[in-house]
Scaffold this motif. Structure first.
Motif, PDB file in Angstrom:
ATOM      1  N   SER A 144       0.833  -1.193   0.000  1.00 21.12           N
ATOM      2  CA  SER A 144       0.000   0.000   0.000  1.00 21.12           C
ATOM      3  C   SER A 144       0.873   1.251   0.000  1.00 21.12           C
ATOM      4  CB  SER A 144      -0.907   0.009   1.237  1.00 21.12           C
ATOM      5  OG  SER A 144      -1.522   1.272   1.393  1.00 21.12           O
ATOM      6  N   GLY A 145       0.350   2.309  -0.618  1.00 24.91           N
ATOM      7  CA  GLY A 145       1.051   3.575  -0.585  1.00 24.91           C
ATOM      8  C   GLY A 145       0.458   4.549   0.411  1.00 24.91           C
ATOM      9  N   LEU A 146      -0.522   4.104   1.198  1.00 21.06           N
ATOM     10  CA  LEU A 146      -1.140   4.996   2.181  1.00 21.06           C
ATOM     11  C   LEU A 146      -0.226   5.125   3.401  1.00 21.06           C
ATOM     12  CD1 LEU A 146      -4.853   3.753   2.064  1.00 21.06           C
ATOM     13  CD2 LEU A 146      -3.970   5.927   1.209  1.00 21.06           C
ATOM     14  N   PRO A 147       0.189   6.338   3.755  1.00 22.21           N
ATOM     15  CA  PRO A 147       1.109   6.514   4.882  1.00 22.21           C
ATOM     16  C   PRO A 147       0.383   6.562   6.221  1.00 22.21           C
ATOM     17  CG  PRO A 147       0.732   8.614   3.833  1.00 22.21           C
ATOM     18  CD  PRO A 147      -0.072   7.604   3.042  1.00 22.21           C
ATOM     19  N   ASP A 148      -0.251   5.446   6.575  1.00 23.89           N
ATOM     20  CA  ASP A 148      -1.004   5.390   7.829  1.00 23.89           C
ATOM     21  C   ASP A 148      -0.866   4.002   8.439  1.00 23.89           C
ATOM     22  OD1 ASP A 148      -2.695   3.732   6.331  1.00 23.89           O
ATOM     23  OD2 ASP A 148      -4.166   5.312   5.951  1.00 23.89           O
ATOM     24  N   ASP A 149      -1.730   3.691   9.393  1.00 21.30           N
ATOM     25  CA  ASP A 149      -1.613   2.409  10.099  1.00 21.30           C
ATOM     26  C   ASP A 149      -1.845   1.207   9.186  1.00 21.30           C
ATOM     27  OD1 ASP A 149      -1.086   3.790  12.394  1.00 21.30           O
ATOM     28  OD2 ASP A 149      -3.145   3.694  13.171  1.00 21.30           O
ATOM     29  N   THR A 150      -2.548   1.385   8.074  1.00 23.33           N
ATOM     30  CA  THR A 150      -2.808   0.265   7.168  1.00 23.33           C
ATOM     31  C   THR A 150      -1.562  -0.141   6.385  1.00 23.33           C
ATOM     32  OG1 THR A 150      -3.477   1.668   5.290  1.00 23.33           O
ATOM     33  CG2 THR A 150      -5.178   1.085   6.900  1.00 23.33           C
ATOM     34  N   PHE A 151      -0.536   0.677   6.427  1.00 25.89           N
ATOM     35  CA  PHE A 151       0.672   0.420   5.645  1.00 25.89           C
ATOM     36  C   PHE A 151       1.419  -0.821   6.138  1.00 25.89           C
ATOM     37  CE2 PHE A 151       5.250   1.023   5.011  1.00 25.89           C
ATOM     38  CZ  PHE A 151       5.332   1.383   3.677  1.00 25.89           C
ATOM     39  N   PHE A 152       1.477  -1.007   7.454  1.00 25.57           N
ATOM     40  CA  PHE A 152       2.412  -1.984   7.999  1.00 25.57           C
ATOM     41  C   PHE A 152       1.910  -3.422   7.974  1.00 25.57           C
ATOM     42  CE2 PHE A 152       3.907   2.049   9.621  1.00 25.57           C
ATOM     43  CZ  PHE A 152       5.273   1.946   9.362  1.00 25.57           C
ATOM     44  N   GLY A 153       0.608  -3.655   7.985  1.00 18.68           N
ATOM     45  CA  GLY A 153       0.103  -5.027   7.924  1.00 18.68           C
ATOM     46  C   GLY A 153       0.577  -5.757   6.680  1.00 18.68           C
ATOM     47  N   PRO A 154       0.312  -5.213   5.479  1.00 16.40           N
ATOM     48  CA  PRO A 154       0.798  -5.871   4.259  1.00 16.40           C
ATOM     49  C   PRO A 154       2.317  -5.981   4.192  1.00 16.40           C
ATOM     50  CG  PRO A 154      -0.923  -4.277   3.736  1.00 16.40           C
ATOM     51  CD  PRO A 154      -0.581  -4.082   5.176  1.00 16.40           C
ATOM     52  N   VAL A 155       3.014  -4.978   4.733  1.00 16.39           N
ATOM     53  CA  VAL A 155       4.472  -5.031   4.711  1.00 16.39           C
ATOM     54  C   VAL A 155       4.984  -6.162   5.597  1.00 16.39           C
ATOM     55  CG1 VAL A 155       6.568  -3.769   5.336  1.00 16.39           C
ATOM     56  CG2 VAL A 155       4.738  -2.597   4.120  1.00 16.39           C
ATOM     57  N   GLU A 156       4.382  -6.320   6.759  1.00 22.97           N
ATOM     58  CA  GLU A 156       4.786  -7.416   7.650  1.00 22.97           C
ATOM     59  C   GLU A 156       4.509  -8.774   7.014  1.00 22.97           C
ATOM     60  OE1 GLU A 156       2.627  -6.476  11.146  1.00 22.97           O
ATOM     61  OE2 GLU A 156       4.141  -5.082  11.923  1.00 22.97           O
ATOM     62  N   ARG A 157       3.358  -8.893   6.326  1.00 18.95           N
ATOM     63  CA  ARG A 157       3.059 -10.162   5.638  1.00 18.95           C
ATOM     64  C   ARG A 157       4.060 -10.424   4.523  1.00 18.95           C
ATOM     65  NH1 ARG A 157      -2.187  -8.305   6.634  1.00 18.95           N
ATOM     66  NH2 ARG A 157      -2.400  -7.382   4.551  1.00 18.95           N
ATOM     67  N   ALA A 158       4.460  -9.364   3.828  1.00 19.90           N
ATOM     68  CA  ALA A 158       5.446  -9.526   2.762  1.00 19.90           C
ATOM     69  C   ALA A 158       6.781  -9.999   3.322  1.00 19.90           C
ATOM     70  CB  ALA A 158       5.623  -8.200   2.019  1.00 19.90           C
ATOM     71  N   ILE A 159       7.154  -9.480   4.471  1.00 18.33           N
ATOM     72  CA  ILE A 159       8.404  -9.911   5.105  1.00 18.33           C
ATOM     73  C   ILE A 159       8.329 -11.390   5.483  1.00 18.33           C
ATOM     74  CG2 ILE A 159       9.822  -9.666   7.183  1.00 18.33           C
ATOM     75  CD1 ILE A 159      10.356  -7.438   5.261  1.00 18.33           C
ATOM     76  N   ARG A 160       7.185 -11.796   6.026  1.00 18.50           N
ATOM     77  CA  ARG A 160       7.044 -13.191   6.483  1.00 18.50           C
ATOM     78  C   ARG A 160       6.991 -14.183   5.326  1.00 18.50           C
ATOM     79  NH1 ARG A 160       3.136 -11.080  10.117  1.00 18.50           N
ATOM     80  NH2 ARG A 160       1.467 -11.913   8.798  1.00 18.50           N
ATOM     81  N   HIS A 161       6.348 -13.786   4.225  1.00 20.78           N
ATOM     82  CA  HIS A 161       6.027 -14.779   3.190  1.00 20.78           C
ATOM     83  C   HIS A 161       6.863 -14.664   1.925  1.00 20.78           C
ATOM     84  CE1 HIS A 161       2.710 -16.087   5.638  1.00 20.78           C
ATOM     85  NE2 HIS A 161       2.149 -14.891   5.621  1.00 20.78           N
ATOM     86  N   SER A 162       7.705 -13.653   1.796  1.00 17.61           N
ATOM     87  CA  SER A 162       8.526 -13.515   0.593  1.00 17.61           C
ATOM     88  C   SER A 162       9.778 -14.371   0.712  1.00 17.61           C
ATOM     89  CB  SER A 162       8.933 -12.059   0.383  1.00 17.61           C
ATOM     90  OG  SER A 162       7.818 -11.260   0.094  1.00 17.61           O
ATOM     91  N   ILE A 163      10.048 -15.113  -0.342  1.00 16.50           N
ATOM     92  CA  ILE A 163      11.274 -15.919  -0.418  1.00 16.50           C
ATOM     93  C   ILE A 163      11.955 -15.577  -1.748  1.00 16.50           C
ATOM     94  CG2 ILE A 163      12.264 -18.221  -0.500  1.00 16.50           C
ATOM     95  CD1 ILE A 163       9.845 -19.227   1.026  1.00 16.50           C
ATOM     96  N   PRO A 164      13.159 -15.002  -1.689  1.00  6.99           N
ATOM     97  CA  PRO A 164      13.938 -14.642  -0.497  1.00  6.99           C
ATOM     98  C   PRO A 164      13.342 -13.432   0.219  1.00  6.99           C
ATOM     99  CG  PRO A 164      15.021 -13.828  -2.459  1.00  6.99           C
ATOM    100  CD  PRO A 164      13.874 -14.638  -2.942  1.00  6.99           C
ATOM    101  N   LYS A 165      13.877 -13.138   1.376  1.00  2.00           N
ATOM    102  CA  LYS A 165      13.406 -12.002   2.158  1.00  2.00           C
ATOM    103  C   LYS A 165      13.682 -10.705   1.408  1.00  2.00           C
ATOM    104  CE  LYS A 165      14.229  -9.756   6.629  1.00  2.00           C
ATOM    105  NZ  LYS A 165      15.057  -9.788   7.858  1.00  2.00           N
ATOM    106  N   PRO A 166      12.764  -9.745   1.429  1.00  2.00           N
ATOM    107  CA  PRO A 166      12.986  -8.471   0.739  1.00  2.00           C
ATOM    108  C   PRO A 166      14.263  -7.774   1.194  1.00  2.00           C
ATOM    109  CG  PRO A 166      10.688  -8.665   1.390  1.00  2.00           C
ATOM    110  CD  PRO A 166      11.408  -9.808   2.041  1.00  2.00           C
ATOM    111  N   ILE A 167      14.883  -7.067   0.244  1.00  2.00           N
ATOM    112  CA  ILE A 167      16.110  -6.328   0.559  1.00  2.00           C
ATOM    113  C   ILE A 167      15.843  -4.845   0.762  1.00  2.00           C
ATOM    114  CG2 ILE A 167      17.547  -7.955  -0.725  1.00  2.00           C
ATOM    115  CD1 ILE A 167      17.798  -5.599  -2.853  1.00  2.00           C
TER     116      ILE A 167
END
Length: 404
Positions: A144-167
């Motif tokens: 998401s490009g929204l600079p608010d509380d909704t930003f971090f949920g998708p980012v955390e999921r991306a960190i957990r589920h991306s292989i390899p881990k995002p750089i």
């Protein structure tokens, strides 16, 4: 060309069908009001042009420059960051000149990306944010490009589920195309998250000086510790009406800038020295040129919000930047952003940018650039209003009074 590896990773230029229609109409003598490309129409302030003229008369300035940028220019950019953001930069190691922020961003992607590396990128966003990494062999995961509380949920999921881990994670505030503006508190949370997960932060701050509220947009480098993980890109194009001069900056983390400079040392000798000297003089000025350019964009923004709303479009007033991000009317939603943009060229003689060019999440929007004078903006609104009326859109939409 389909056989070339990099070309296969790049889709056909999404604006091409609209551009072809625009060029055909112009060739036939049609007066097209072009609100598509974010190409500033104002002349560069005379004092900057005069400094260029003065510098170019010295034959010594005609030789090769340096990829990093001349020392006076880097010092001027460091002084600008100190005044504007309260950020102290070492001009020798934490400031580099680029051939516009777009070039700097693309070459940073080349410098840090290995094949298959994952990068977190807003959707919608300016195309180079994603395609810089795609051209470098990376993989983009949308957030998401929204600079608010909704930003971090998708980012955390991306960190957990991306292989390899995002750089790396890309930030763009004030945002192109949406006009969203981030706060220092938001940046604090991003930097804390990035340091926890060992992410590089790449911040595009191209529209820092084009804002419409009382508070100027901040820099991510205002956050303590940000320089340990972040590089920020700025440009002379918007704030000083210097788009064709092609000069920008990358500032921040020394290691990342060293990597960028290693790549650039193989590719260029920097911008023409007189351009760099003129840019240094601009940055050392009293800010009056910036204030005047900002006031012009503010007036255009207000006219666009008022006139396009009266025409029957929903126009969320942008907080910053030189664009409005408009949802396509429901009656035209089946056309998508390219189809609706074509309709506006063919029937209203108005060119806009289809939202899908900024990511698949933008296909229900168009981007309208503030690159025509107020009279032309009103003329565009009137023409679009006739198209909407003829399609019966006015029957289903009652515009709200434009807010500021």
């Amino acid at each position: 060309m389909a056989d070339f590896h990099t070309i296969k990773r790049l889709p056909a230029y999404v604006f091409e069908p609209v551009n072809r229609l625009k060029e055909r109409a112009l060739a036939n003598g049609v007066d097209i009001i072009d609100l598509g490309m974010g190409n500033p129409d104002m002349p560069t302030p005379p004092a900057i042009v005069e400094k260029l003229r003065e510098a170019v008369m010295d034959p010594r300035s005609h030789r090769y420059s340096t990829s990093r940028g001349i020392a006076d220019l880097r010092r001027a950019q460091a002084a600008y960051y100190a005044r504007r953001f309260g950020v102290k930069l070492n001009p020798e190691t934490e400031v580099a000149a680029t051939l516009g922020s777009k070039e700097g961003f693309a070459n940073m992607a080349q410098a840090i990306t290995a094949p298959g590396d994952v990068v977190l990128c807003p959707n919608p966003t300016y195309p180079i944010h994603a395609f810089g990494f795609i051209m470098a062999g990376g993989v983009v995961r949308s957030i998401s490009g929204l600079p608010d509380d909704t930003f971090f949920g998708p980012v955390e999921r991306a960190i957990r589920h991306s292989i390899p881990k995002p750089i790396a994670i890309v930030l763009n505030y004030p945002a192109n195309p949406t006009g969203h503006v981030a706060s220092v508190d938001f940046y604090k949370d991003v930097i804390a998250f990035a340091r926890k997960h060992h992410l590089i932060v790449l911040s595009d701050l191209a529209y820092a000086e084009i804002y419409f509220g009382d508070e100027p947009p901040p820099s991510v480098l205002q956050v303590n510790g940000a320089a340990e993980v972040a590089v920020e890109f700025t440009t002379m194009s918007k704030a000083f009406a210097m788009p064709g001069w092609r000069l920008g900056f990358a500032v921040g983390n020394e290691r990342l800038l060293a990597a960028l400079m290693r790549v650039k040392s193989y590719l260029d000798y920097g911008a023409f020295t007189p351009i760099q000297m003129a840019a240094a003089a601009a940055l050392e000025g009293d800010g009056s040129e910036i204030a005047e350019i900002r006031s012009i964009y503010r007036r255009r923004r207000d006219v666009l919000v008022e006139s396009f709303t009266e025409a029957g479009l929903e126009v969320p007033p942008p907080d910053a930047g030189m664009f409005a991000w408009l949802p396509i009317p429901k009656r035209f939603s089946d056309l998508g952003s390219i189809g609706f943009s074509k309709r506006l060229i063919e029937q209203a003689n108005v060119a806009v940018a289809p939202g899908i060019g900024f990511g698949d999440q933008g296909d229900n929007h168009i981007r309208v650039a503030l690159v025509e004078n107020e009279q032309r903006i009103r003329q565009a609104a009137a023409s679009i209003g006739k198209v909407l009326l003829s399609a019966g859109h006015a029957a289903d939409f009652k515009p709200k009074p434009a807010s500021r």
